[in-house]
Design a protein around this motif. Structure first.
Motif, PDB file in Angstrom:
ATOM      1  N   LEU A   4       0.996  -1.223  -0.219  1.00 35.44           N
ATOM      2  CA  LEU A   4       0.244   0.023  -0.088  1.00 35.44           C
ATOM      3  C   LEU A   4       0.659   1.491   0.227  1.00 35.44           C
ATOM      4  N   PHE A   5       0.964   1.937  -1.111  1.00 30.48           N
ATOM      5  CA  PHE A   5       1.898   3.084  -1.265  1.00 30.48           C
ATOM      6  C   PHE A   5       1.293   4.241  -1.299  1.00 30.48           C
ATOM      7  N   ILE A   6       1.519   4.992  -0.010  1.00 24.71           N
ATOM      8  CA  ILE A   6       0.848   6.375   0.004  1.00 24.71           C
ATOM      9  C   ILE A   6       1.661   7.491  -0.362  1.00 24.71           C
ATOM     10  N   ALA A   7       1.264   8.405  -1.090  1.00 25.10           N
ATOM     11  CA  ALA A   7       2.094   9.544  -1.595  1.00 25.10           C
ATOM     12  C   ALA A   7       0.893  10.740  -2.161  1.00 25.10           C
ATOM     13  N   HIS A   8       1.764  11.846  -2.179  1.00 30.02           N
ATOM     14  CA  HIS A   8       1.123  13.017  -2.635  1.00 30.02           C
ATOM     15  C   HIS A   8       1.168  13.135  -4.105  1.00 30.02           C
ATOM     16  N   ASP A   9       2.557  12.647  -4.382  1.00 34.23           N
ATOM     17  CA  ASP A   9       3.017  12.923  -5.606  1.00 34.23           C
ATOM     18  C   ASP A   9       2.756  11.846  -6.892  1.00 34.23           C
ATOM     19  N   LEU A  10       2.177  12.462  -7.774  1.00 29.88           N
ATOM     20  CA  LEU A  10       1.292  11.633  -8.711  1.00 29.88           C
ATOM     21  C   LEU A  10       1.973  10.643  -9.664  1.00 29.88           C
ATOM     22  N   SER A  11       3.188  11.475  -9.944  1.00 29.20           N
ATOM     23  CA  SER A  11       4.276  10.953 -10.992  1.00 29.20           C
ATOM     24  C   SER A  11       4.955   9.562 -10.312  1.00 29.20           C
ATOM     25  N   VAL A  12       5.172   9.835  -9.014  1.00 29.33           N
ATOM     26  CA  VAL A  12       5.864   8.725  -8.397  1.00 29.33           C
ATOM     27  C   VAL A  12       4.734   7.644  -7.983  1.00 29.33           C
ATOM     28  N   VAL A  13       3.504   7.830  -7.800  1.00 29.86           N
ATOM     29  CA  VAL A  13       2.194   6.876  -7.618  1.00 29.86           C
ATOM     30  C   VAL A  13       2.007   6.159  -9.088  1.00 29.86           C
ATOM     31  N   ASP A  14       2.229   7.039  -9.889  1.00 33.54           N
ATOM     32  CA  ASP A  14       2.180   6.510 -11.123  1.00 33.54           C
ATOM     33  C   ASP A  14       3.059   5.175 -11.557  1.00 33.54           C
ATOM     34  N   PHE A  15       4.411   5.560 -11.176  1.00 38.06           N
ATOM     35  CA  PHE A  15       5.327   4.998 -11.486  1.00 38.06           C
ATOM     36  C   PHE A  15       5.333   3.404 -10.681  1.00 38.06           C
ATOM     37  N   ILE A  16       4.772   3.508  -9.349  1.00 37.70           N
ATOM     38  CA  ILE A  16       5.121   2.449  -8.590  1.00 37.70           C
ATOM     39  C   ILE A  16       3.832   1.361  -8.481  1.00 37.70           C
TER      40      ILE A  16
END
Ligand SMILES: Nc1ncnc2c1ncn2[C@@H]1O[C@H](COP(=O)(O)OP(=O)(O)O)[C@@H](O)[C@H]1O
Ligand SMILES: Nc1ncnc2c1ncn2[C@@H]1O[C@H](COP(=O)(O)OP(=O)(O)O)[C@@H](O)[C@H]1O
Ligand SMILES: [Mg+2]
Ligand SMILES: [Mg+2]
Lengths: 325, 324
Positions: A210-222
């Motif tokens: 479960l990967f929590i982040a505010h950065d959409l590019s990072v979330v998209d990557f992972i």
């Protein structure tokens, strides 16, 4: 069909605090307000949204660090929210957490060896002989030299500390890792190293994230699948590519359009949102996004939209104008 | 071509810590032309903020000191100005905005009072006119309820609103140069998008020159005309935004670009940069990037490359020039 490893259903957290001097006036912060999603084994589910939307609170409830106001959490077939004592301790071995600020989460007076060994001892996973071997093995796994075992957290850079935090989380061979903004505090060159490492570890150890982040590019990557949160609610969930290429909810569209892309020729049609995020202690009626939505109409003010499947994409979004925009 | 409005020449700044001298900025050359937005990008500790503080001469409260070089504003060396001259330039001709507006707004004064004071310090106008001007500026930066906000205190506003107030204040004297140090780093992307719009409008309408400091390459690509990439206190590459993003020459610039995940790219892995930024004591003798560079050659360890062509500090580029 595989059983999901984690099922979150109708999860809520309402923080109650006293407001002003009169005892009777209470303020309720609806930090998480009815969130449901599943994560399948081996999958990465990315939870994204702007600060204060309830991502960390969701993560902490799943980790059993915070009691839910309402809702259920089922992990590997077991109702986590109903476990306590020994049973909970036993279950905990299978889900571990990685934090944004590894420094705050590592005891400054413990050596790296003791930090990594602690969960092994708590869960009685190794004999004292086995512990050293396992600590070295974990250091190898996260790409740190073995000699760092005798050193203390302050001697390391942010990226190295995050590797120590990852080694500790991996020590007990968990099935699920909840990573709350694990790369947000890191410089981009280090961020990319840690993201690559997380992907490698997932392959090697069959991890579910479960990967929590505010950065959409990072979330998209992972991520394999993504859930977008706004003011304590999930407004859109779906496969990564479907969400990124074909966002349905006006908030997701605005969020995506606001992400700066490293291409000076990128043509963008930016949806600039008016105003600020409303306060979760006084959320808008109806759709939580209606105060900033360029398409809001009467129904959005009066009625909260439920998540429904969009015909065009097959993923779900909570919008009264689904398939009409 | 016109003259640069601001030009930083061979700037050196270092810090005295426990009797030791720590170099933070080592020989920076950078020019800003009228109406231009120049990006200064690099990872933390590379010397971006120290560069801006040196230009603004705001190092007094730190153990830092400019030890060499000049900072020409319209041809005059700011470093040689008297305190009075400096004060006059700051806020009047050159303004600065920081990452955290709370530190630069006075918490016990109402927004309106702070704006009016800032305006009247640099312009001889009446209280009433200054107030009108302040409200006008708040409207310009897209603040709703601007009249009401004049009577509020900084803590009553959200981070995005405070940053807009800072921009309004920085712009209120119509400066020729704005130095913005990570102005949107603490903000959410939707708010960042609003602030970037405001800054672009400022340039378009007032021909303001902006030195835009950030670690975010996406923001750089979106905002800047030219870009300078910093590493270990040096500019290692500079060029137009197209040169930097489409044809980067320096291995560090390439590494940075490869490190960032790109929305919708469906990449399996990121091309990252190995290792980490060396501490000052551990910096290689030659090229400061030698220990992380995938193309490192023997010569790189020995001698620091100059800025070839004024553009690129890498020995590989010298060879390229020779063979061209
Ligand atoms: N212990 C708490 N007491 C009261 N409010 C809280 C508490 N923890 C978080 N909140 C509030 O809950 C909301 C969601 O917070 P959080 O889950 O941390 O958001 P995110 O991680 O998405 O930034 C915020 O408005 C925050 O201020
Ligand atoms: N107040 C200070 N005291 C001592 N050293 C400092 C101080 N501020 C900056 N430095 C030094 O200057 C270097 C560059 O810092 P800075 O310009 O803030 O980097 P950034 O590129 O992240 O803005 C740092 O690595 C540090 O060694
Ligand atoms: Mg959080
Ligand atoms: Mg800085």
């Amino acid at each position: 069909m595989k059983e999901p490893l984690l099922q979150v259903d109708g999860l809520k957290k309402h923080f109650v605090s006293q407001k002003g001097f009169r005892k009777s006036s209470k303020q309720v912060v609806k930090a998480v307000d009815g969130v449901s999603f599943d994560i399948n084994p081996g999958e990465t589910f990315g939870l994204v949204g702007e600060s204060g939307c309830g991502k960390s609170t969701t993560g902490r409830m799943i980790m059993q660090m915070l009691e839910a106001t309402e809702g259920t959490i089922t992990f590997d077939g077991e109702r986590l929210d109903q476990l306590s004592g020994k049973a909970l301790k036993k279950a905990r071995k299978d889900f571990q957490m990685i934090f944004q600020d590894p420094y705050a989460s590592l005891n400054p007076r413990m050596t790296v060896r003791d930090i990594i060994a602690e969960p092994l001892i708590v869960h009685e996973m190794e004999t004292s002989n086995g512990i050293d071997r396992r600590v070295y093995e974990l250091l190898d796994t996260v790409g740190l030299p073995r000699k760092v075992a005798e050193r203390y957290p302050h001697e390391f850079s942010g990226g190295q500390r995050q590797r120590i935090g990852i080694a500790r989380a991996l020590a007990v061979k968990p099935k699920l890792i909840i990573a709350d903004e694990p790369v947000s505090a890191l410089d981009v060159s280090i961020q990319s190293q840690v993201l690559n490492l997380l992907k490698d570890l997932q392959d090697e150890f069959d991890l579910t994230y479960l990967f929590i982040a505010h950065d959409l590019s990072v979330v998209d990557f992972i991520s394999d699948r993504i859930g977008v949160m706004y003011l304590g609610k999930l407004v859109e969930i779906g496969d990564r590519d479907s969400i990124i290429q074909n966002p349905q909810h006006p908030y997701t569209k605005a969020l995506l359009s606001a992400v700066p892309v490293p291409d000076p020729r990128a043509k963008r049609e930016r949806i600039v949102l008016e105003g600020d995020l409303p306060s979760p202690s006084n959320p808008p009626s109806g759709c939580p996004f209606h105060t900033r939505c360029p398409f809001a109409w009467d129904r959005c003010v009066n009625e909260t939209p439920e998540l429904q499947t969009a015909e065009t994409t097959g993923h779900t979004a909570a919008c009264h104008l689904l398939d009409e925009l | 071509m016109s003259e640069p409005i601001l030009s930083i020449n061979q700037l050196y700044t270092s810090f005295r810590v426990d009797g030791e001298t720590i170099p933070a900025v080592e020989g920076i050359d950078l020019s800003l032309y009228p109406g231009e937005i120049v990006g200064l990008v690099g990872e933390s500790g590379s010397g971006k903020s120290v560069t801006s503080l040196s230009v603004m001469q705001l190092l007094d409260e730190t153990p830092g000191e400019v030890t060499g070089g000049e900072v020409l504003f319209q041809g005059q060396d700011l470093l040689k100005f008297t305190d009075r001259q400096k004060r006059k330039v700051r806020g009047n001709d050159i303004s600065m905005i920081f990452q955290e507006p709370m530190t630069s707004l006075n918490p016990v004064l109402k927004i309106g009072k702070q704006l009016v004071e800032a305006i009247r310090e640099h312009q001889r106008i009446s209280q009433t006119d200054a107030r009108k001007h302040a409200i006008h500026m708040l409207n310009q930066v897209g603040i709703p309820r601007s009249e009401a906000i004049m009577n509020e205190y900084p803590h009553q506003l959200s981070g995005g609103m405070r940053q807009r107030v800072m921009i309004a204040m920085a712009m209120s004297c119509d400066p020729k140069v704005l130095i913005a140090d990570e102005p949107t780093t603490a903000l959410d992307v939707t708010i960042q998008a609003q602030i970037l719009d405001v800054m672009r409008n400022m340039r378009d309408q007032h021909n303001t020159s902006i030195l835009f400091i950030t670690h975010d390459l996406g923001v750089i690509a979106e905002m800047c005309d030219r870009v300078a990439v910093m590493y270990s206190g040096r500019i290692v590459e500079q060029g137009s935004v197209y040169e930097i993003f489409e044809n980067p020459k320096h291995p560090y610039t390439k590494g940075l670009l490869g490190s960032i995940p790109k929305l919708g790219a469906k990449e399996d892995r990121l091309d990252s940069i190995q290792g980490q930024v060396p501490t000052v004591e551990d910096r290689p003798k030659g090229c400061k990037f030698a220990n992380r560079c995938p193309f490192v050659m023997d010569h790189c360890w020995e001698e620091e490359p100059p800025l070839f062509d004024g553009k690129n500090r890498c020995w590989l580029h010298e060879r390229e020039e020779a063979t061209e």
